[in-house]
Write an enzyme that holds these catalytic residues in place. Structure first.
Site, mmCIF file in Angstrom:
data_model
loop_
_atom_site.group_PDB
_atom_site.id
_atom_site.type_symbol
_atom_site.label_atom_id
_atom_site.label_comp_id
_atom_site.label_asym_id
_atom_site.label_seq_id
_atom_site.Cartn_x
_atom_site.Cartn_y
_atom_site.Cartn_z
ATOM 1 N N ARG A 1 0.810 -1.441 0.055
ATOM 2 C CA ARG A 1 -0.003 -0.088 0.272
ATOM 3 C C ARG A 1 0.670 1.359 0.067
ATOM 4 O O ARG A 1 0.472 2.372 0.776
ATOM 5 C CB ARG A 1 -0.797 0.306 1.383
ATOM 6 C CG ARG A 1 -1.987 -0.922 1.056
ATOM 7 C CD ARG A 1 -3.161 -0.748 2.625
ATOM 8 N NE ARG A 1 -3.747 -1.235 2.312
ATOM 9 C CZ ARG A 1 -4.381 -2.469 3.143
ATOM 10 N NH1 ARG A 1 -4.884 -2.146 4.075
ATOM 11 N NH2 ARG A 1 -5.706 -3.099 3.658
ATOM 12 N N ARG B 1 -3.945 6.330 0.278
ATOM 13 C CA ARG B 1 -3.538 7.542 1.008
ATOM 14 C C ARG B 1 -2.963 8.457 1.598
ATOM 15 O O ARG B 1 -3.035 9.330 2.588
ATOM 16 C CB ARG B 1 -5.205 7.155 2.105
ATOM 17 C CG ARG B 1 -6.347 6.791 1.221
ATOM 18 C CD ARG B 1 -7.116 6.052 2.069
ATOM 19 N NE ARG B 1 -6.691 4.614 2.740
ATOM 20 C CZ ARG B 1 -7.355 3.894 3.107
ATOM 21 N NH1 ARG B 1 -9.070 4.228 3.371
ATOM 22 N NH2 ARG B 1 -7.139 2.770 4.001
ATOM 23 N N ARG C 1 -6.928 11.378 -7.370
ATOM 24 C CA ARG C 1 -8.297 10.366 -6.760
ATOM 25 C C ARG C 1 -9.551 11.010 -7.156
ATOM 26 O O ARG C 1 -10.519 10.708 -6.316
ATOM 27 C CB ARG C 1 -7.557 9.364 -6.530
ATOM 28 C CG ARG C 1 -6.886 8.301 -5.885
ATOM 29 C CD ARG C 1 -7.990 7.074 -7.002
ATOM 30 N NE ARG C 1 -10.033 7.585 -6.260
ATOM 31 C CZ ARG C 1 -9.722 6.725 -5.408
ATOM 32 N NH1 ARG C 1 -9.250 5.686 -4.351
ATOM 33 N NH2 ARG C 1 -10.900 6.607 -4.633
ATOM 34 N N ASP D 1 -6.369 -3.554 -7.609
ATOM 35 C CA ASP D 1 -7.458 -4.634 -5.629
ATOM 36 C C ASP D 1 -7.827 -5.836 -6.482
ATOM 37 O O ASP D 1 -8.237 -5.823 -7.577
ATOM 38 C CB ASP D 1 -8.892 -3.131 -6.179
ATOM 39 C CG ASP D 1 -9.481 -3.470 -4.632
ATOM 40 O OD1 ASP D 1 -10.126 -4.478 -4.640
ATOM 41 O OD2 ASP D 1 -8.835 -3.245 -3.164
#
Length: 356
Positions: free
Chosen positions: A37, A41, A50, A86
């Site tokens: 990851r 974020r 995004r 994903d």
């Protein structure tokens, strides 16, 4: 989702890439480091690009996937990029009605609970993930000497979402199906193994340099359950991508008691979460495999001194694992980067690992 799959691409030759060397049992010029990851974020540039675009929509936009995948490579100087995607992307591409709900995760409209439900599952064909393959080709053209890791969800973890209808704390419906109706269970995992193989092969044909199979929720199982209900299907996935001759990484969370069996599934590298030391993991996995891990992502909130202390501990444990028969070490977190992580802490961590 009907974008055609590009023809097979000649894979890049990256003999000096530290990650590929460590994964292949060779001596790297430095200890490689990347983060699960790492694109996402925690990066302000990710949040900006995004904005207003759904997660699954993002995953089928080749140019956007390329840019998001490149962001942490530019910012942190990590030794690998991992494809922005994903684990439910191939399910969505095949036509399963699901969405990724913010704050919840994947939500499936029609959970799979019977043999008829399994029979009705659509089968993935490579053309349905053509956008992903195109993103891989864009990335390999831009990454230079940095390897690109492709990935997919393992059959068990995909099954847990389909059976439960979404994320689950106890996996009660999943385990109930597994134990009460093994025939339906194995039919489901066989179908999902097909999907995972197709998705990985599409990425490999497009040119990824390594692959990682995420069995994120396998830690919910006992060793006996894992061996009977999961291992044969994960073995088949790894067997079907062996001919690509790229490093294969296997990872799950809370899988300390399963590491020996996971090592048998066919991967070259076994990922280890933060719960057990790497030298202990090496004894459980057995010799002949490289290890990946395993800093607790939460430690990145504790400040530079604490991070350095833990990094030095982990690299010492990794060196002990190498002395005990592990063939290499790739530094990583014990799970994904947490959303509120300071990007500067990740950059500093890369610099620290490279200095040791």
């Amino acid at each position: 989702m009907d974008i055609s799959t590009p023809a097979s691409t000649a894979r890049r030759v990256l003999p000096d890439a530290p990650l590929l060397a460590a994964a292949g049992g060779r001596a790297p010029v430095r200890r490689p480091v990347w983060f699960m990851r790492q694109a996402g974020r925690s990066l302000p540039e990710y949040r900006e690009i995004r904005s207003g675009i759904g997660m699954l929509e993002s995953c089928f936009d080749p140019a956007l996937v390329c840019e998001i995948t490149m962001q942490p490579v530019r910012r942190h100087g990590v030794d690998a990029a991992i494809l922005f995607s994903d684990i439910v992307v191939p399910l969505k591409a095949a036509g399963i009605d699901l969405d990724i709900v913010a704050g919840t995760g994947p939500v499936v409209a029609n959970p799979v609970r019977s043999i008829a439900d399994v029979a009705a599952l659509p089968r993935l064909v490579p053309e349905e993930v053509g956008a992903v393959a195109q993103a891989v080709q864009l990335l390999t053209a831009e990454l230079g000497s940095t390897p690109l890791i492709g990935f997919a969800g393992a059959p068990f973890t995909l099954a847990s979402y389909l059976v439960e209808g979404g994320p689950s704390r106890n996996h009660e419906r999943t385990k109930a199906l597994m134990h009460s109706d093994p025939k339906t269970w194995h039919a489901l995992l066989g179908t999902l193994a097909d999907t995972t193989i197709t998705f990985l092969q599409a990425q490999l044909r497009a040119g990824v340099d390594a692959i990682q199979l995420f069995d994120s929720w396998a830690g919910a199982l006992s060793l006996a359950e894992y061996r009977e209900f999961v291992l044969p299907h994960s073995e088949r996935v790894f067997a079907e991508v062996t001919s690509a001759k790229v490093p294969r990484i296997h990872f799950g969370v809370g899988t300390g008691e399963l590491l020996g069996a996971m090592g048998e599934a066919g991967a070259d590298v076994v990922g280890v979460d933060w719960r057990i030391p790497l030298d202990v993991a090496a004894r459980r996995v057995g010799p002949g495999k490289a290890l990946q891990g395993n800093l607790d992502p939460a430690v990145l909130f504790a400040g530079p001194a604490a991070v350095e202390k833990q990094v030095r501990r982990i690299t010492a444990e990794a060196d002990a694992a190498l002395a005990a028969g592990a063939t290499g070490h790739i530094f990583n977190l014990g799970h994904g980067v947490l959303p509120d992580t300071d990007p500067g802490a990740l950059t500093a961590l890369v610099e620290l690992v490279h200095s040791l």
